[in-house]
Design an enzyme around this catalytic site. Structure first.
Site, PDB file in Angstrom:
ATOM      1  N   ARG A  18      -3.391  10.084   0.014  1.00  0.00           N
ATOM      2  CA  ARG A  18      -3.381  11.184  -0.174  1.00  0.00           C
ATOM      3  C   ARG A  18      -2.795  12.642   0.918  1.00  0.00           C
ATOM      4  NH1 ARG A  18      -7.580   8.748  -2.136  1.00  0.00           N
ATOM      5  NH2 ARG A  18      -8.644   8.305  -4.271  1.00  0.00           N
ATOM      6  N   LYS A  24     -11.432   9.251  -0.446  1.00  0.00           N
ATOM      7  CA  LYS A  24     -12.443  10.192  -1.864  1.00  0.00           C
ATOM      8  C   LYS A  24     -14.003   9.368  -1.162  1.00  0.00           C
ATOM      9  CE  LYS A  24      -9.685  12.266  -4.475  1.00  0.00           C
ATOM     10  NZ  LYS A  24      -9.695  12.304  -6.729  1.00  0.00           N
ATOM     11  N   HIS A  83       2.481  14.862  -3.561  1.00  0.00           N
ATOM     12  CA  HIS A  83       1.264  13.688  -5.047  1.00  0.00           C
ATOM     13  C   HIS A  83       2.516  12.701  -5.419  1.00  0.00           C
ATOM     14  CE1 HIS A  83      -2.898  12.791  -5.176  1.00  0.00           C
ATOM     15  NE2 HIS A  83      -2.062  12.473  -7.209  1.00  0.00           N
ATOM     16  N   ARG A 140       2.612   9.643  -3.480  1.00  0.00           N
ATOM     17  CA  ARG A 140       1.744   8.287  -4.628  1.00  0.00           C
ATOM     18  C   ARG A 140       2.039   7.905  -5.541  1.00  0.00           C
ATOM     19  NH1 ARG A 140      -3.245   7.416  -2.918  1.00  0.00           N
ATOM     20  NH2 ARG A 140      -5.035   7.253  -4.630  1.00  0.00           N
ATOM     21  N   HIS A 191      -8.633   3.970  -5.407  1.00  0.00           N
ATOM     22  CA  HIS A 191      -8.892   3.678  -6.037  1.00  0.00           C
ATOM     23  C   HIS A 191     -10.480   2.854  -7.015  1.00  0.00           C
ATOM     24  CE1 HIS A 191      -5.050   5.273  -8.792  1.00  0.00           C
ATOM     25  NE2 HIS A 191      -5.442   6.106  -7.636  1.00  0.00           N
ATOM     26  N   TYR A 214      -0.018   4.134 -13.772  1.00  0.00           N
ATOM     27  CA  TYR A 214       1.041   3.791 -12.882  1.00  0.00           C
ATOM     28  C   TYR A 214       1.508   2.629 -13.787  1.00  0.00           C
ATOM     29  CZ  TYR A 214      -0.785   7.185  -9.395  1.00  0.00           C
ATOM     30  OH  TYR A 214      -1.013   7.808  -8.594  1.00  0.00           O
TER      31      TYR A 214
END
Length: 294
Positions: A145, A169, A240, A243, A266, A275
């Site tokens: 990211r 995150k 992004h 990504r 994730h 994706y």
């Protein structure tokens, strides 16, 4: 009042710094709107909040951003009511808007190559072309990211091993492989430019601006848009997009979905499955080749 709520998120809810800052920005916009509308928190109604949410849609915010704003508002009013700072909770019945699950924009392999090479083709040559090329190569090589990129430290580079350590995150740590191209461009940038940019404000940040400080997310966004235009890419792309492109190209090449999930950071495989919108001819070929009755 707002700072007290943000402290609560950090101390008691253990929110990550980036999420907390996003809530801060969202709620500042909310408070400013209330002020401009002449609405006091003590007399606020659900209808008032609904009009604010409508204004976000009209302003063109992405559904995911609107959903985050609603989540921030609901959390704020729940906190204010529980702490008895407000007599009611007007956001209690506020509905969370459904997020549109649209297919992300993805670059083709040729488009990717053109954007990656754009910094070296710019005339006259830009002062930061080595830095910019290294940034683009790293975004595509790792799928990180933009927030993870601007926070990247030199101590988290393992270029000889072709790995980087990323804090995503929730401050979750992961090791992400990178290829030879990205490692070589990062190495060139560090040796030929970063040493000249660095000063006492640089700390250990990898990518620096003209003043020696770390780059902002907006600076990276603007840089990506500039090189997309230079490369003749008609699509609206952002950091992004790399990504999305990283994940899609891996899956089209036959990568395991779980491996891609790990590299993207994730927590759920569901987030990675967006994706899997890979070219249908590729899917048909896999079926024809691998299925007993293909």
């Amino acid at each position: 009042m707002l700072e007290g709520f943000l402290d609560y998120l950090f101390i008691e809810r253990n929110f990550a710094g980036n999420t907390r800052e996003s809530y801060r920005n969202d709620l500042r916009r909310y408070m400013l709107w209330l002020q401009e509308e002449g609405v006091a928190l003590e007399t606020l109604t659900t209808e008032n909040i609904g009009r604010f949410v409508d204004s976000l849609h009209l302003a063109g915010l992405e559904p995911s951003s609107v959903a985050r704003n609603v989540s921030a508002i609901r959390s704020l009013h729940r906190f204010l009511f529980q702490e008895r700072l407000l007599p009611t909770n007007p956001a209690e019945t506020l509905h969370q808007p459904k997020k549109n699950r649209h297919l992300p924009s993805v670059l083709t392999i040729d488009e990717t190559r053109r954007v990656l090479e754009a910094p070296m083709l710019k005339e006259p040559p830009g002062r930061f072309r080595l830095r910019d090329r290294a940034i683009l190569e790293l975004l595509y090589a790792s799928g990180i990211r933009v927030s993870e990129l601007v926070e990247m430290r030199q101590q988290n580079l393992y270029l000889d091993e072709r790995f980087i350590r990323v804090f995503g995150k929730g401050s979750k740590e992961r090791l992400v492989p990178i290829g030879d191209e990205a490692a070589q461009w990062i190495g060139r940038y560090r040796e030929e430019l970063r040493l000249r940019l660095a000063n006492r404000n640089s700390l250990d940040h990898l990518f620096l601006n003209a003043r020696g400080g770390k780059l902002t997310r907006m600076a990276v966004y603007s840089m990506v848009r500039q090189y997309a235009v230079l490369a003749g890419i008609a699509k609206q792309i952002s950091p992004h997009t790399f990504r999305h492109t990283f994940a899609t190209h891996l899956l089209e090449g036959g990568a395991d979905l779980r491996a891609v999930q790990e590299m993207l950071g994730h927590s759920s495989i569901t987030a990675t499955q967006i994706y899997t919108h890979i070219d249908r001819t590729f899917v048909r070929e896999v079926h024809r080749t691998c299925h007993p009755r293909g």
